[in-house]
Design a protein around this motif. Structure first.
Motif, PDB file in Angstrom:
ATOM      1  N   ILE A  74      -9.268  -8.401  -5.485  1.00  7.21           N
ATOM      2  CA  ILE A  74      -9.087  -7.739  -4.174  1.00  7.21           C
ATOM      3  C   ILE A  74      -9.995  -8.355  -3.113  1.00  7.21           C
ATOM      4  O   ILE A  74     -10.799  -7.655  -2.496  1.00  7.21           O
ATOM      5  CB  ILE A  74      -9.339  -6.226  -4.299  1.00  7.21           C
ATOM      6  N   GLY A 101     -12.452  -2.211  -0.107  1.00  2.03           N
ATOM      7  CA  GLY A 101     -12.005  -1.396  -1.225  1.00  2.03           C
ATOM      8  C   GLY A 101     -12.856  -0.175  -1.490  1.00  2.03           C
ATOM      9  O   GLY A 101     -12.494   0.679  -2.315  1.00  2.03           O
ATOM     10  N   LEU A 114      -3.643  -2.308  -2.349  1.00  2.00           N
ATOM     11  CA  LEU A 114      -4.895  -1.899  -1.710  1.00  2.00           C
ATOM     12  C   LEU A 114      -4.770  -1.947  -0.194  1.00  2.00           C
ATOM     13  O   LEU A 114      -5.203  -1.023   0.504  1.00  2.00           O
ATOM     14  CB  LEU A 114      -6.043  -2.797  -2.168  1.00  2.00           C
ATOM     15  N   ASN A 131      -5.274   1.243   2.099  1.00  2.00           N
ATOM     16  CA  ASN A 131      -6.397   1.206   3.033  1.00  2.00           C
ATOM     17  C   ASN A 131      -5.935   1.506   4.458  1.00  2.00           C
ATOM     18  O   ASN A 131      -6.515   2.343   5.157  1.00  2.00           O
ATOM     19  CB  ASN A 131      -7.079  -0.157   2.948  1.00  2.00           C
ATOM     20  N   GLN A 181      -5.298   5.154  -3.981  1.00  2.00           N
ATOM     21  CA  GLN A 181      -6.020   3.949  -4.376  1.00  2.00           C
ATOM     22  C   GLN A 181      -6.990   4.240  -5.513  1.00  2.00           C
ATOM     23  O   GLN A 181      -7.166   3.416  -6.416  1.00  2.00           O
ATOM     24  CB  GLN A 181      -6.756   3.344  -3.186  1.00  2.00           C
TER      25      GLN A 181
END
Length: 240
Positions: free
Chosen positions: A15, A89, A51, A55, A63
């Motif tokens: 990520i 993240g 993600l 987000n 998530q």
């Protein structure tokens, strides 16, 4: 379970991939610099776009549910703790803690203490839209954070595209470096923090003419302390 020499570190990776590689490189190098070895396992997130969508839509629970099975996999591999290899993240960190089968080591919580130790009173932010808009999730209690509020979407989109691609174009590098310069010259930032793990793609090896602090390095130092037994999870938790 604590092993001689420290803890088995688990990383949630992918990520993005470039950020994961940098975590791997810097953590192993830092532990080696201290004369130790690191017990390390990485669980790969199969799709960074999940993600990104969560987000941007602030879907924290969704998530966290994506992270939970990866953390379970790390636990099954023998890890003692886990870390998310992305500042962006961390937007669902509290929700992930609630589901996590392992202690989570935050990349955000240590930053305020680091800035205070360095004598930095005002820090400029570069990173994802959410990192800049929330001023690092509102977790800087003793440091004032500034960002180019009118340009958050432009900078955030450029960051997202760079993270997905895994490389930085000259135009993206110019955008990020110039944004940092403006925060220093026009907003009084004493340094710029790279609040997005992939920003090393833009700044590594560069001299922008102002101080740059990579949040990744602060996180890696905490993980290295755990990996080498210099600190315990209880001590890390006490500072968050």
């Amino acid at each position: 379970m604590t092993r001689a020499g420290g803890l088995h570190i688990g990383l949630i990776g992918g990520i993005g991939v470039a950020a994961t590689v940098v975590y791997y490189q810097r953590l192993t190098a830092e532990v080696a610099r201290r004369g130790g070895t690191v017990d390390l396992t990485i669980a790969h997130t199969p799709d960074i776009n999940v993600l990104i969508r969560n987000n941007l839509s602030d879907r924290r629970a969704e998530q966290a549910a994506e992270y939970a099975p990866l953390i379970d996999r790390l636990k099954a591999a023998g890890c003692d703790c886990a870390a998310i290899t992305s500042l962006g993240g961390h937007f669902c960190f509290a929700e992930t803690v609630a589901l996590s089968s392992l202690p989570l080591v935050s990349a955000v919580a240590p930053l305020d203490d680091f800035f205070v130790r360095e004598g930095i009173r005002r820090i400029g932010l570069l990173g994802t839209r959410v990192v800049m808009r929330t001023k690092l999730y509102g977790q800087l209690a003793r440091t004032e954070a500034v960002a180019l509020d009118a340009e958050i979407d432009t900078i955030g989109q450029a960051y997202q595209e760079m993270a997905v691609a895994g490389h930085c174009t000259p135009a993206e590098r110019t955008l990020f470096v110039e944004a940092g310069r403006r925060m220093v010259q026009e907003m009084g930032a004493e340094a710029i923090v790279l609040g997005g793990t992939d920003l090393g793609l833009a700044f590594d090896g560069q001299d922008p003419g102002y101080r740059v602090i990579d949040a990744l390095d602060v996180h890696v130092a905490v993980l290295a302390d755990l990996a080498t037994g210099r600190t315990s999870l209880a001590e890390v938790a006490a500072t968050t």
